[in-house]
Scaffold this motif. Structure first.
Motif, PDB file in Angstrom:
ATOM      1  N   UNK A   1      24.419  44.677 -52.549  1.00  8.64           N
ATOM      2  CA  UNK A   1      23.940  43.302 -52.661  1.00  8.64           C
ATOM      3  C   UNK A   1      22.439  43.239 -52.399  1.00  8.64           C
ATOM      4  N   UNK A   2      21.989  43.972 -51.374  1.00  9.29           N
ATOM      5  CA  UNK A   2      20.564  43.969 -51.051  1.00  9.29           C
ATOM      6  C   UNK A   2      19.712  44.481 -52.209  1.00  9.29           C
ATOM      7  N   UNK A   3      20.181  45.548 -52.865  1.00 10.88           N
ATOM      8  CA  UNK A   3      19.442  46.103 -53.988  1.00 10.88           C
ATOM      9  C   UNK A   3      19.389  45.123 -55.151  1.00 10.88           C
ATOM     10  N   UNK A   4      20.546  44.534 -55.483  1.00  7.42           N
ATOM     11  CA  UNK A   4      20.548  43.597 -56.606  1.00  7.42           C
ATOM     12  C   UNK A   4      19.629  42.415 -56.338  1.00  7.42           C
ATOM     13  N   UNK A   5      19.754  41.802 -55.164  1.00  3.31           N
ATOM     14  CA  UNK A   5      18.951  40.608 -54.888  1.00  3.31           C
ATOM     15  C   UNK A   5      17.458  40.953 -54.858  1.00  3.31           C
ATOM     16  N   UNK A   6      17.126  42.118 -54.309  1.00  4.04           N
ATOM     17  CA  UNK A   6      15.725  42.532 -54.252  1.00  4.04           C
ATOM     18  C   UNK A   6      15.152  42.714 -55.648  1.00  4.04           C
ATOM     19  N   UNK A   7      15.913  43.355 -56.536  1.00  2.06           N
ATOM     20  CA  UNK A   7      15.422  43.580 -57.898  1.00  2.06           C
ATOM     21  C   UNK A   7      15.396  42.274 -58.692  1.00  2.06           C
ATOM     22  N   UNK A   8      16.398  41.433 -58.495  1.00  7.03           N
ATOM     23  CA  UNK A   8      16.398  40.118 -59.140  1.00  7.03           C
ATOM     24  C   UNK A   8      15.150  39.345 -58.713  1.00  7.03           C
ATOM     25  N   UNK A   9      14.837  39.378 -57.410  1.00  8.71           N
ATOM     26  CA  UNK A   9      13.663  38.665 -56.907  1.00  8.71           C
ATOM     27  C   UNK A   9      12.377  39.233 -57.502  1.00  8.71           C
TER      28      UNK A   9
ATOM     29  N   UNK B   1      29.492  44.653 -65.195  1.00  5.06           N
ATOM     30  CA  UNK B   1      30.459  43.581 -65.097  1.00  5.06           C
ATOM     31  C   UNK B   1      30.548  42.965 -63.715  1.00  5.06           C
ATOM     32  N   UNK B   2      29.668  43.380 -62.812  1.00  6.56           N
ATOM     33  CA  UNK B   2      29.727  42.856 -61.441  1.00  6.56           C
ATOM     34  C   UNK B   2      28.888  41.599 -61.271  1.00  6.56           C
ATOM     35  N   UNK B   3      28.021  41.311 -62.239  1.00  6.87           N
ATOM     36  CA  UNK B   3      27.193  40.104 -62.179  1.00  6.87           C
ATOM     37  C   UNK B   3      27.250  39.396 -63.527  1.00  6.87           C
ATOM     38  N   UNK B   4      27.348  38.092 -63.476  1.00  7.97           N
ATOM     39  CA  UNK B   4      27.272  37.276 -64.690  1.00  7.97           C
ATOM     40  C   UNK B   4      26.630  35.952 -64.317  1.00  7.97           C
ATOM     41  N   UNK B   5      26.085  35.275 -65.308  1.00  8.86           N
ATOM     42  CA  UNK B   5      25.435  33.997 -65.066  1.00  8.86           C
ATOM     43  C   UNK B   5      26.351  32.867 -65.510  1.00  8.86           C
ATOM     44  N   UNK B   6      26.485  31.832 -64.687  1.00  6.56           N
ATOM     45  CA  UNK B   6      27.400  30.724 -64.987  1.00  6.56           C
ATOM     46  C   UNK B   6      26.870  29.884 -66.134  1.00  6.56           C
TER      47      UNK B   6
ATOM     48  N   UNK C   1      20.443  28.177 -59.309  1.00 10.40           N
ATOM     49  CA  UNK C   1      21.011  29.160 -60.218  1.00 10.40           C
ATOM     50  C   UNK C   1      22.277  29.721 -59.572  1.00 10.40           C
ATOM     51  N   UNK C   2      23.387  29.659 -60.291  1.00 12.44           N
ATOM     52  CA  UNK C   2      24.644  30.194 -59.772  1.00 12.44           C
ATOM     53  C   UNK C   2      24.918  31.525 -60.447  1.00 12.44           C
ATOM     54  N   UNK C   3      24.946  32.582 -59.663  1.00 10.93           N
ATOM     55  CA  UNK C   3      25.215  33.922 -60.167  1.00 10.93           C
ATOM     56  C   UNK C   3      26.637  34.302 -59.772  1.00 10.93           C
ATOM     57  N   UNK C   4      27.446  34.623 -60.748  1.00 11.73           N
ATOM     58  CA  UNK C   4      28.835  34.994 -60.501  1.00 11.73           C
ATOM     59  C   UNK C   4      28.920  36.484 -60.202  1.00 11.73           C
ATOM     60  N   UNK C   5      29.701  36.852 -59.209  1.00 14.12           N
ATOM     61  CA  UNK C   5      29.859  38.262 -58.842  1.00 14.12           C
ATOM     62  C   UNK C   5      31.338  38.622 -58.849  1.00 14.12           C
ATOM     63  N   UNK C   6      31.626  39.870 -59.201  1.00 16.10           N
ATOM     64  CA  UNK C   6      33.003  40.345 -59.255  1.00 16.10           C
ATOM     65  C   UNK C   6      33.002  41.833 -58.937  1.00 16.10           C
TER      66      UNK C   6
ATOM     67  N   UNK D   1      31.684  36.084 -50.930  1.00 16.73           N
ATOM     68  CA  UNK D   1      31.841  37.494 -51.238  1.00 16.73           C
ATOM     69  C   UNK D   1      33.153  37.823 -51.945  1.00 16.73           C
ATOM     70  N   UNK D   2      34.132  36.903 -51.899  1.00 13.47           N
ATOM     71  CA  UNK D   2      35.437  37.200 -52.492  1.00 13.47           C
ATOM     72  C   UNK D   2      35.269  37.610 -53.949  1.00 13.47           C
ATOM     73  N   UNK D   3      36.216  38.410 -54.436  1.00 16.15           N
ATOM     74  CA  UNK D   3      36.151  38.856 -55.816  1.00 16.15           C
ATOM     75  C   UNK D   3      37.174  38.095 -56.654  1.00 16.15           C
ATOM     76  N   UNK D   4      36.770  37.168 -57.562  1.00 15.05           N
ATOM     77  CA  UNK D   4      35.371  36.850 -57.891  1.00 15.05           C
ATOM     78  C   UNK D   4      34.714  35.950 -56.846  1.00 15.05           C
ATOM     79  N   UNK D   5      33.389  36.043 -56.772  1.00 15.11           N
ATOM     80  CA  UNK D   5      32.627  35.202 -55.855  1.00 15.11           C
ATOM     81  C   UNK D   5      31.387  34.673 -56.551  1.00 15.11           C
ATOM     82  N   UNK D   6      30.405  34.209 -55.774  1.00 18.02           N
ATOM     83  CA  UNK D   6      29.185  33.662 -56.374  1.00 18.02           C
ATOM     84  C   UNK D   6      28.057  33.689 -55.361  1.00 18.02           C
ATOM     85  N   UNK D   7      26.847  33.576 -55.889  1.00 18.00           N
ATOM     86  CA  UNK D   7      25.639  33.409 -55.076  1.00 18.00           C
ATOM     87  C   UNK D   7      24.894  32.210 -55.641  1.00 18.00           C
ATOM     88  N   UNK D   8      24.648  31.194 -54.829  1.00 17.55           N
ATOM     89  CA  UNK D   8      23.840  30.045 -55.238  1.00 17.55           C
ATOM     90  C   UNK D   8      22.416  30.255 -54.744  1.00 17.55           C
ATOM     91  N   UNK D   9      21.470  30.285 -55.683  1.00 15.24           N
ATOM     92  CA  UNK D   9      20.076  30.554 -55.351  1.00 15.24           C
ATOM     93  C   UNK D   9      19.233  29.345 -55.713  1.00 15.24           C
TER      94      UNK D   9
END
Length: 336
Positions: free
Chosen positions: A142-150, A331-336, A129-134, A214-222
């Motif tokens: 980041x820790x809070x978002x990933x923890x809640x997503x998990x 607007x800081x997270x979106x799904x590819x 899953x590729x999550x786009x971040x901006x 981490x760059x804006x825009x960036x991404x997280x591959x999970x």
């Protein structure tokens, strides 16, 4: 005092001219054994017991081999001569004191350095899953978002797997335990609940961060399970569409439990008239539907049809879903 212990050979993890790293099992306990310099006509090994959690951490490359021998808690050290193995069984002698530097493995040796395939291990998760971040992020964000997503991911997948006839019985039992062995009195009861949902999952279902930018825009591959990724997207999307009405239903249910002095009551101590239970069940089901949870019958079964635990679980899930969805709304997270 530690006694001698018999272990059974399971597999060779590293082979270079001869076995260098072995997986053994003493009863239900995992044992990892490492070859050390030996006198002639012997093949000496040092060994350490490894909890299932720490073994999983090692396989997920969250800790290295040295950590298992030097820092992991709840471990016992042994030594043995591999040449004395008979019928895949070896008697291990207690190791006196901590392992010395001359027998410890070097640092930064991870599971990916194994030379042999371990047929006893399930495969890693293959879906991505590729999550786009901006926008602007810091580490707590980041820790809070990933923890809640998990939390949302593991809750959704736990219910789906529990309903699936092909899910192994032992996994269903572990899922049941997570829902049934917590007091749900408040505070850390919920932290322990979501940790339990994540702790006993198969490697195919476990979340892992493969790559981050981490760059804006960036991404997280999970890495994880495709069906669960799809479900998380849907839950977040539905929540944002219905957030106003969902908040009203959440507040109504929360107030009812508060006025009835039920928020801090343990689920095991719940004893109320059927009229009260009916209100709780009806309000909780309505909130569940509003935030996109359609399989409430499975959740009720998981909580042994306890209305109070059912309500508390859904309320806790609402809070985590709301926090994960907040980053999408910003607007800081979106799904590819």
């Amino acid at each position: 005092m530690t006694n001698r212990r018999t272990a059974v050979y399971i597999s060779t993890l590293v082979y270079m001219n001869e076995p260098q790293l072995l997986l053994l099992r003493a009863g239900k306990t995992n044992v990892v054994a490492l070859a050390i310099p030996s006198p002639p006509q012997s093949a000496m090994f040092v060994a350490t017991t490894v909890t299932q959690k720490k073994r999983q951490d090692y396989l997920d490359e969250q800790v290295d081999l040295r950590f298992l021998f030097e820092y992991a808690s709840k471990r016992t050290g042994y030594g043995f001569n591999l040449l004395k193995m008979k019928n895949k069984k070896i008697v291990m002698e207690p190791w006196d004191g901590p392992f010395s530097e001359d027998v410890l493995p070097g640092p930064r040796f991870f599971a990916s350095n194994h030379t042999e395939e371990d047929e006893n291990e399930t495969e890693n998760a293959e879906d991505k899953e590729k999550i786009l971040v901006d926008g602007e992020w810091d580490m707590p964000d980041f820790g809070t978002f990933y923890s809640r997503y998990a939390d949302v991911y593991y809750f959704a997948s736990s219910v789906s797997e529990y309903e699936d006839d092909e899910t192994p019985k032992d996994l269903k039992v572990s899922i049941e335990s997570a829902y049934r062995e917590k007091a749900f009195r408040g505070g850390f009861s919920y932290v322990h609940f979501y940790n339990s949902l994540a702790a006993n999952r198969g490697r195919r279902q476990r979340l892992g961060i493969d790559e981050m930018q981490y760059a804006s825009p960036g991404f997280i591959n999970i890495s994880g399970e495709r069906d669960a990724f799809v479900e998380v997207r849907k839950l977040i999307t539905d929540f944002l569409k219905n957030r106003k009405s969902a908040k009203e239903k959440y507040d109504g249910l929360y107030k009812f439990l508060s006025d009835a002095d039920l928020l801090m009551l343990s689920g095991d101590d719940y004893k109320r008239p059927k009229s009260v239970s009916d209100i709780i069940l009806r309000s909780t089901s309505s909130l569940s539907e509003e935030i996109g949870i359609m399989n409430t019958e499975a959740i009720l079964k998981l909580v042994n049809d306890n209305p109070l635990v059912f309500a508390k679980v859904i309320l806790s899930f609402y809070r985590r879903l709301e926090e994960a969805a907040k980053y999408v709304a910003q607007g800081r997270v979106n799904f590819s």
